[in-house]
Design a protein around this motif. Sequence first.
Motif, short mmCIF file in Angstrom:
data_model
loop_
_atom_site.label_atom_id
_atom_site.label_comp_id
_atom_site.label_asym_id
_atom_site.label_seq_id
_atom_site.Cartn_x
_atom_site.Cartn_y
_atom_site.Cartn_z
N GLY A 29 0.82 -1.22 0.00
CA GLY A 29 0.00 0.00 0.00
C GLY A 29 0.85 1.27 0.00
N PRO A 30 1.76 1.42 0.96
CA PRO A 30 2.64 2.59 0.96
C PRO A 30 3.55 2.65 -0.27
N ILE A 31 3.99 1.49 -0.77
CA ILE A 31 4.83 1.50 -1.98
C ILE A 31 4.07 2.10 -3.15
N ILE A 32 2.83 1.64 -3.36
CA ILE A 32 2.03 2.17 -4.47
C ILE A 32 1.76 3.65 -4.28
N GLN A 33 1.39 4.05 -3.07
CA GLN A 33 1.10 5.47 -2.81
C GLN A 33 2.31 6.34 -3.06
N THR A 34 3.47 5.92 -2.54
CA THR A 34 4.68 6.72 -2.69
C THR A 34 5.13 6.76 -4.15
N ALA A 35 5.03 5.64 -4.84
CA ALA A 35 5.40 5.62 -6.26
C ALA A 35 4.54 6.58 -7.05
N HIS A 36 3.25 6.58 -6.80
CA HIS A 36 2.35 7.47 -7.54
C HIS A 36 2.61 8.94 -7.22
N GLU A 37 3.01 9.21 -6.00
CA GLU A 37 3.38 10.59 -5.66
C GLU A 37 4.58 11.06 -6.46
N ARG A 38 5.41 10.12 -6.89
CA ARG A 38 6.61 10.42 -7.68
C ARG A 38 6.42 10.14 -9.16
N ASP A 39 5.16 9.98 -9.58
CA ASP A 39 4.81 9.75 -10.98
C ASP A 39 5.46 8.47 -11.51
N LEU A 40 5.53 7.45 -10.67
CA LEU A 40 6.03 6.14 -11.06
C LEU A 40 4.90 5.13 -11.03
N ARG A 41 4.98 4.13 -11.91
CA ARG A 41 3.98 3.07 -11.93
C ARG A 41 4.50 1.83 -11.19
N VAL A 42 3.58 1.06 -10.67
CA VAL A 42 3.92 -0.14 -9.91
C VAL A 42 3.35 -1.36 -10.63
N ILE A 43 4.22 -2.32 -10.93
CA ILE A 43 3.81 -3.58 -11.52
C ILE A 43 4.03 -4.67 -10.50
N ALA A 44 3.02 -5.47 -10.25
CA ALA A 44 3.11 -6.54 -9.26
C ALA A 44 3.26 -7.89 -9.94
N HIS A 45 4.17 -8.69 -9.43
CA HIS A 45 4.39 -10.05 -9.89
C HIS A 45 3.49 -10.94 -9.05
N ILE A 46 2.44 -11.51 -9.66
CA ILE A 46 1.39 -12.15 -8.87
C ILE A 46 1.32 -13.65 -9.14
N PHE A 47 0.71 -14.35 -8.21
CA PHE A 47 0.37 -15.77 -8.35
C PHE A 47 -1.08 -16.00 -7.94
N TYR A 48 -1.50 -15.42 -6.82
CA TYR A 48 -2.82 -15.71 -6.26
C TYR A 48 -3.85 -14.67 -6.69
N ALA A 49 -5.05 -15.16 -7.02
CA ALA A 49 -6.12 -14.27 -7.45
C ALA A 49 -6.52 -13.29 -6.35
N GLU A 50 -6.51 -13.73 -5.11
CA GLU A 50 -6.91 -12.84 -4.02
C GLU A 50 -5.92 -11.69 -3.87
N ASP A 51 -4.64 -11.98 -4.04
CA ASP A 51 -3.65 -10.90 -4.02
C ASP A 51 -3.93 -9.90 -5.14
N ALA A 52 -4.25 -10.42 -6.32
CA ALA A 52 -4.55 -9.54 -7.46
C ALA A 52 -5.73 -8.64 -7.14
N ARG A 53 -6.75 -9.21 -6.53
CA ARG A 53 -7.94 -8.43 -6.20
C ARG A 53 -7.60 -7.27 -5.25
N GLU A 54 -6.81 -7.58 -4.23
CA GLU A 54 -6.47 -6.55 -3.25
C GLU A 54 -5.52 -5.50 -3.85
N LEU A 55 -4.62 -5.93 -4.72
CA LEU A 55 -3.70 -5.00 -5.36
C LEU A 55 -4.43 -4.03 -6.29
N VAL A 56 -5.44 -4.52 -6.99
CA VAL A 56 -6.24 -3.62 -7.84
C VAL A 56 -6.87 -2.53 -6.99
N GLU A 57 -7.45 -2.93 -5.88
CA GLU A 57 -8.09 -1.94 -5.00
C GLU A 57 -7.07 -0.97 -4.42
N ALA A 58 -5.82 -1.42 -4.25
CA ALA A 58 -4.78 -0.55 -3.70
C ALA A 58 -4.19 0.39 -4.75
#
Length: 234
Positions: A5-34
């Motif tokens: 959560g803080p990584i995504i927020q801080t990256a966006h404050e610096r105009d950077l994008r965050v790509i997540a390396h995923i395996f589990y669908a539930e992680d993907a769901r929560e990352l989208v919301e974050a």
Amino acid sequence: PDLYGPIIQTAHERDLRVIAHIFYAEDARELVEAGVDGFAHLARDVEMDDALVAAIVEHDVFVMPNLAVSERGRNADPPGWVNDPLLAESVSPEVIGRIRESYVNRTPDAAARGAESFAAMLRSLKKLSDAGARLVLGVDTGIQDHIQGYMEHHELELIVEAGISPARAIQIATSAPAAVLGIDSGLLAPGKRADFLVLDANPMYDITNTRRISAVYLNGHELDREALRAGWSN
């Protein structure tokens, strides 16, 4: 979540994008919301459900399917692409032998489980495509025996196997990633870099025709493929 959560927020404050390396669908769901910007891989534990697909589209999260690295698990024996002459042009016989060797201890039961898992990934990809998700080519090339250059062509074949048209697969491999990266390539259009392949057969009829390469141009200049071959063979 307390980390990403803080990584995504801080990256966006610096105009950077965050790509997540995923395996589990539930992680993907929560990352989208974050607020994550992109995914490397599809969910690989279960087929992605309609709600997750809809959330990915709503939040404009781009997805690199990375099918080819997972597809290897559905084979108990070396797959047909190991014999492709195009692969042999840029990979040593020792590497091809090592790829073959990696299948020696595969069992039919393990391959069946891999096939079931991979089929779920193909269904997830088709759902994402039908829903209008941003899909971009991603293959995980660079890991051992997952050959850069060649596996991108195999990835296109697997994307089409999922039920996506060859034309859409080519767009996923060209203009879509160029748009995500913000580079002036990926299209044959005025103002774009002249980066393109000349093929000896139409990939719209058979996506594996992308491997039938007649010429390669980078920034408008034709590469000397014979000189490259000579260098590799030495």
